[in-house]
Design an enzyme around this catalytic site. Structure first.
Site, PDB file in Angstrom:
ATOM      1  N   GLU A 184       0.830  -1.217   0.000  1.00  0.00           N
ATOM      2  CA  GLU A 184       0.000   0.000   0.000  1.00  0.00           C
ATOM      3  C   GLU A 184       0.862   1.264   0.000  1.00  0.00           C
ATOM      4  OE1 GLU A 184      -2.783  -0.560  -0.893  1.00  0.00           O
ATOM      5  OE2 GLU A 184      -3.082  -2.625  -0.242  1.00  0.00           O
ATOM      6  N   HIS A 234       2.232   2.206  -3.288  1.00  0.00           N
ATOM      7  CA  HIS A 234       1.285   2.977  -4.116  1.00  0.00           C
ATOM      8  C   HIS A 234       1.438   4.478  -3.840  1.00  0.00           C
ATOM      9  CE1 HIS A 234      -0.902  -0.145  -6.127  1.00  0.00           C
ATOM     10  NE2 HIS A 234      -1.357  -0.707  -5.010  1.00  0.00           N
ATOM     11  N   ASP A 288     -11.252  -5.956 -13.171  1.00  0.00           N
ATOM     12  CA  ASP A 288     -10.087  -5.546 -12.379  1.00  0.00           C
ATOM     13  C   ASP A 288      -9.284  -4.445 -13.099  1.00  0.00           C
ATOM     14  OD1 ASP A 288      -8.195  -5.663 -10.242  1.00  0.00           O
ATOM     15  OD2 ASP A 288      -6.977  -7.130 -11.335  1.00  0.00           O
ATOM     16  N   HIS A 292      -4.429  -6.546 -11.100  1.00  0.00           N
ATOM     17  CA  HIS A 292      -3.902  -7.525 -10.133  1.00  0.00           C
ATOM     18  C   HIS A 292      -3.602  -8.860 -10.794  1.00  0.00           C
ATOM     19  CE1 HIS A 292      -6.029  -4.721  -7.362  1.00  0.00           C
ATOM     20  NE2 HIS A 292      -5.037  -5.014  -6.529  1.00  0.00           N
TER      21      HIS A 292
HETATM   22  S1  TI1 Z   1      -4.141  -1.031  -3.773  1.00  0.00           S
HETATM   23  C1  TI1 Z   1      -5.421  -2.149  -3.427  1.00  0.00           C
HETATM   24  C2  TI1 Z   1      -6.524  -2.093  -4.403  1.00  0.00           C
HETATM   25  C3  TI1 Z   1      -7.697  -1.466  -3.765  1.00  0.00           C
HETATM   26  C4  TI1 Z   1      -8.976  -1.689  -4.493  1.00  0.00           C
HETATM   27  C5  TI1 Z   1     -10.075  -1.298  -3.584  1.00  0.00           C
HETATM   28  C6  TI1 Z   1     -11.415  -1.755  -4.032  1.00  0.00           C
HETATM   29  C7  TI1 Z   1      -4.767  -3.484  -3.438  1.00  0.00           C
HETATM   30  O1  TI1 Z   1      -4.111  -3.825  -4.402  1.00  0.00           O
HETATM   31  N1  TI1 Z   1      -4.925  -4.207  -2.357  1.00  0.00           N
HETATM   32  C8  TI1 Z   1      -4.185  -5.421  -2.228  1.00  0.00           C
HETATM   33  C9  TI1 Z   1      -4.212  -5.846  -0.774  1.00  0.00           C
HETATM   34  C10 TI1 Z   1      -3.214  -6.906  -0.537  1.00  0.00           C
HETATM   35  C11 TI1 Z   1      -1.874  -6.669  -0.765  1.00  0.00           C
HETATM   36  C12 TI1 Z   1      -3.616  -8.134  -0.086  1.00  0.00           C
HETATM   37  C13 TI1 Z   1      -0.964  -7.666  -0.562  1.00  0.00           C
HETATM   38  C14 TI1 Z   1      -2.700  -9.129   0.131  1.00  0.00           C
HETATM   39  C15 TI1 Z   1      -1.358  -8.923  -0.104  1.00  0.00           C
HETATM   40  C16 TI1 Z   1      -4.762  -6.496  -3.108  1.00  0.00           C
HETATM   41  O2  TI1 Z   1      -4.023  -7.259  -3.656  1.00  0.00           O
HETATM   42  N2  TI1 Z   1      -6.083  -6.570  -3.222  1.00  0.00           N
HETATM   43  C17 TI1 Z   1      -6.748  -7.574  -3.999  1.00  0.00           C
HETATM   44  C18 TI1 Z   1      -7.540  -8.462  -3.076  1.00  0.00           C
HETATM   45  C19 TI1 Z   1      -7.685  -6.937  -4.999  1.00  0.00           C
HETATM   46  O3  TI1 Z   1      -8.050  -5.760  -4.806  1.00  0.00           O
HETATM   47  O4  TI1 Z   1      -8.064  -7.607  -5.969  1.00  0.00           O
HETATM   48 ZN    ZN Z   2      -2.595  -2.368  -4.782  1.00  0.00          ZN
END
Ligand code: TI1
Ligand code: ZN
Length: 554
Positions: A378, A381, A464, A469
């Site tokens: 995070e 970012h 997505d 992702h």
């Molecule tokens: S930056 C955030 C996306 C936010 C979208 C909000 C709706 C993100 O990428 N979150 C990570 C959290 C994370 C990071 C989880 C590392 C585990 C390890 C992420 O990968 N989110 C996934 C679940 C996703 O949004 O699809």
């Molecule tokens: Zn992210």
């Protein structure tokens, strides 16, 4: 202006510029001198001053400190000071910025050798040793204030006075954390300047305190005092039962999760399960972060908050130690986190202003702040927003996600998983994504496949944000190969280790990539960074080339 603020999912970033929020900067063509209203002396001067050459025969060379002092002498009418600058000022420290070629001389104003409390200055010189700027506070007419600079009491007496007052307030102190210190300053209180001892005393028992006392050095009277306690060590258990120690602040009977030891602070809040979309809106528009996480003692019971707070500190330290970056903006920006966002929210995010963490539903995720790679992800970012600013869609979006995963995996450097600590609590040995072998984790949209690990498998659908992702895995695999090496689709890669890999990607992110960079530009940016850091014919450069060949990116 058309801007989507909140949709069914969160917008990753919301440009605040449209709302008129943002720091205004000083332009050289604005007024060159800004005066301090109270003192009528300059707060800053944007300059272009060269030290006069006194003789063309003798080749003189001057230190930057001498030049800074000469400059202050030259400006002494503006500062309303009599006498010479080396009497009126004292050099504290000089820093040289090798990249910009600038020197920064830090000074303090003094009167008869005694520093004036809070009267600090900086003088900036360029490579040619011309003065380019003055910043700071100068108290004028010091010689007209009739200040007696001979102390009548000793510093020990001042310390005793402070101790007596402290112990009257909090009870007997058996042991101070360190012997209280005492230093002479000229201190302005209620418009009056007087010679004081500043006594600083730190206590843990019976109450934590970092007491500051200003004691008149002639009469022994207490002039002023305050308690600045923002570096108390507190304890708690994290999401996985891990015992943690972290920095908090004590104020009026309560401890709260503000760590004043890193940049402008690390501050952790409780979002009280507010729905993520609403929380995001309030956070971005109103600067609302939830409620303070407080405790009546040094033990904190909120596991998600303990980990969010502790891990934000770990990531701050990682960026500082690894890249000499001071918080995400490289200017000490306060790191704000809120836990308990939403009910069972299975995600975490950087929303342009702060970090938000869900508690998870207990099956897919447990509270996401429990994993330091999530915090690394995070906060990266946040770094990206302040540097390459990669658009969160399609290939640039996948790179944005990938750089967050790569540096997240560098913060949590004992494996190449993402989120293994907080993902599917019942299942051992898995994670949300794998940088080492993306294909071993089932593809979210095609259950019979794994995540792509080659450009030929690029996901081109709409979901997505165009697979940010999903396609991140292609670049993740390249970074893994740069570090660890291996043979991938018959291409052999010689690994160069994590230390080189993190430097290459950080440099690419902050020096080369732009908002619309695609995978091919990422390859070139990494090559260029490796050349800068290790040389054209280095093992690092060939490793990067091989790795991108291996994932099919030219
Ligand atoms: S930056 C955030 C996306 C936010 C979208 C909000 C709706 C993100 O990428 N979150 C990570 C959290 C994370 C990071 C989880 C590392 C585990 C390890 C992420 O990968 N989110 C996934 C679940 C996703 O949004 O699809
Ligand atoms: Zn992210």
């Amino acid at each position: 202006m058309k801007k989507k603020v909140v949709s069914s999912t969160l917008a990753l970033t919301l440009a605040l510029s449209g709302l008129g929020i943002g720091a205004s900067s000083i332009h050289a063509d604005d007024s060159e001198v800004k005066m301090n209203e109270k003192y009528g002396t300059p707060s800053y001067i944007i300059e272009n001053w060269e030290m006069p050459k006194f003789s063309s025969l003798t080749k003189q060379s001057h230190s930057v400190e001498d030049i800074a002092l000469s400059y202050l002498n030259y400006q002494k009418d503006k500062f309303k000071l009599k006498g010479n600058s080396n009497e009126n000022f004292k050099v504290i420290d000089t820093q040289k910025d090798e990249k910009a070629g600038t020197s920064h001389v830090r000074l303090t104003e003094q009167y008869k050798g005694v520093p004036i409390y809070g009267a600090h200055q900086t003088v900036t010189l360029n490579e040619e040793e011309e003065v380019k700027a003055f910043f700071g506070k100068v108290v004028p007419n010091m010689d007209e204030k009739g200040i007696d600079t001979t102390a009548e009491i000793s510093d020990d007496q001042a310390i005793e006075t402070a101790k007596a007052s402290i112990e009257k307030e909090i009870g007997e102190v058996e042991a101070y954390d360190a012997p209280p210190s005492s230093e002479l300053f000229i201190y302005e209180f209620d418009g009056k300047f007087q010679l004081t001892y500043l006594v600083k005393a730190s206590t843990s028992d019976p109450e934590p305190g970092y007491f500051h006392y200003f004691i008149n050095a002639q009469t022994g009277e207490i002039v002023d005092n305050y308690n600045a306690i923002d570096h108390v060590k507190a304890f708690g258990e994290g999401v996985l039962g891990n015992k943690e120690m972290f920095e908090v602040t004590f104020q009026e009977g309560d401890y709260y999760m503000f760590d004043g030891t890193r940049g402008d602070g690390v501050h952790t809040f409780d979002a009280l399960n507010m729905e993520p979309g609403w929380f995001n809106l309030f956070s971005q528009l109103l600067g609302y972060h939830g409620e303070e996480v407080t405790s009546g003692h040094k033990y904190f019971g909120d596991a998600a908050a303990v980990d969010a707070h502790k891990n934000a500190g770990i990531v701050y330290d990682y960026f500082k130690e690894t890249f000499n970056r001071d918080s995400y903006d490289d200017n000490g920006a306060r790191m704000i986190s809120s836990v308990h966002v939403g009910e069972n929210w299975n995600n975490a995010a950087w929303n342009g202003v702060q970090m938000m963490y869900g508690d998870g539903d207990g099956e897919t995720f447990i509270p996401l702040s429990g994993a330091v790679d999530v915090i690394g992800h995070e906060l990266t970012h946040a770094v990206t927003d302040r540097s390459a600013d990669l658009v969160y869609q399609d290939e640039p979006g996948a790179l944005n996600e990938s750089l967050s995963d790569i540096l997240g995996a560098m913060v949590d450097r004992d494996d190449w998983w993402m989120g293994e600590d907080i993902y599917t609590p019942g299942v051992e040995g898995d994670g949300l994504r794998s940088l080492k072998d993306p294909s071993q984790v089932p593809h979210p949209f095609y259950p019979d496949r794994g995540y792509p690990d080659h450009y030929s498998e690029l996901y081109t659908g709409e979901l997505d944000n165009g697979g940010v992702h999903i396609n991140s895995s292609i670049n993740n695999k390249a970074a893994y190969l740069v570090s660890e090496g291996g043979t991938h689709y018959d291409v052999e890669v010689e690994g160069v280790g994590r230390e080189a890999t993190e430097q290459i990607y950080y440099r690419a992110l902050t020096k080369y990539l732009t908002a619309t960079s695609d995978f091919s530009m990422m390859r070139q940016a990494a090559i260029q960074s490796a050349i800068d850091l290790y040389g054209e014919n280095s093992a690092e450069v060939s490793s990067v080339m091989q790795a991108y060949d291996a994932v099919g990116v030219e």
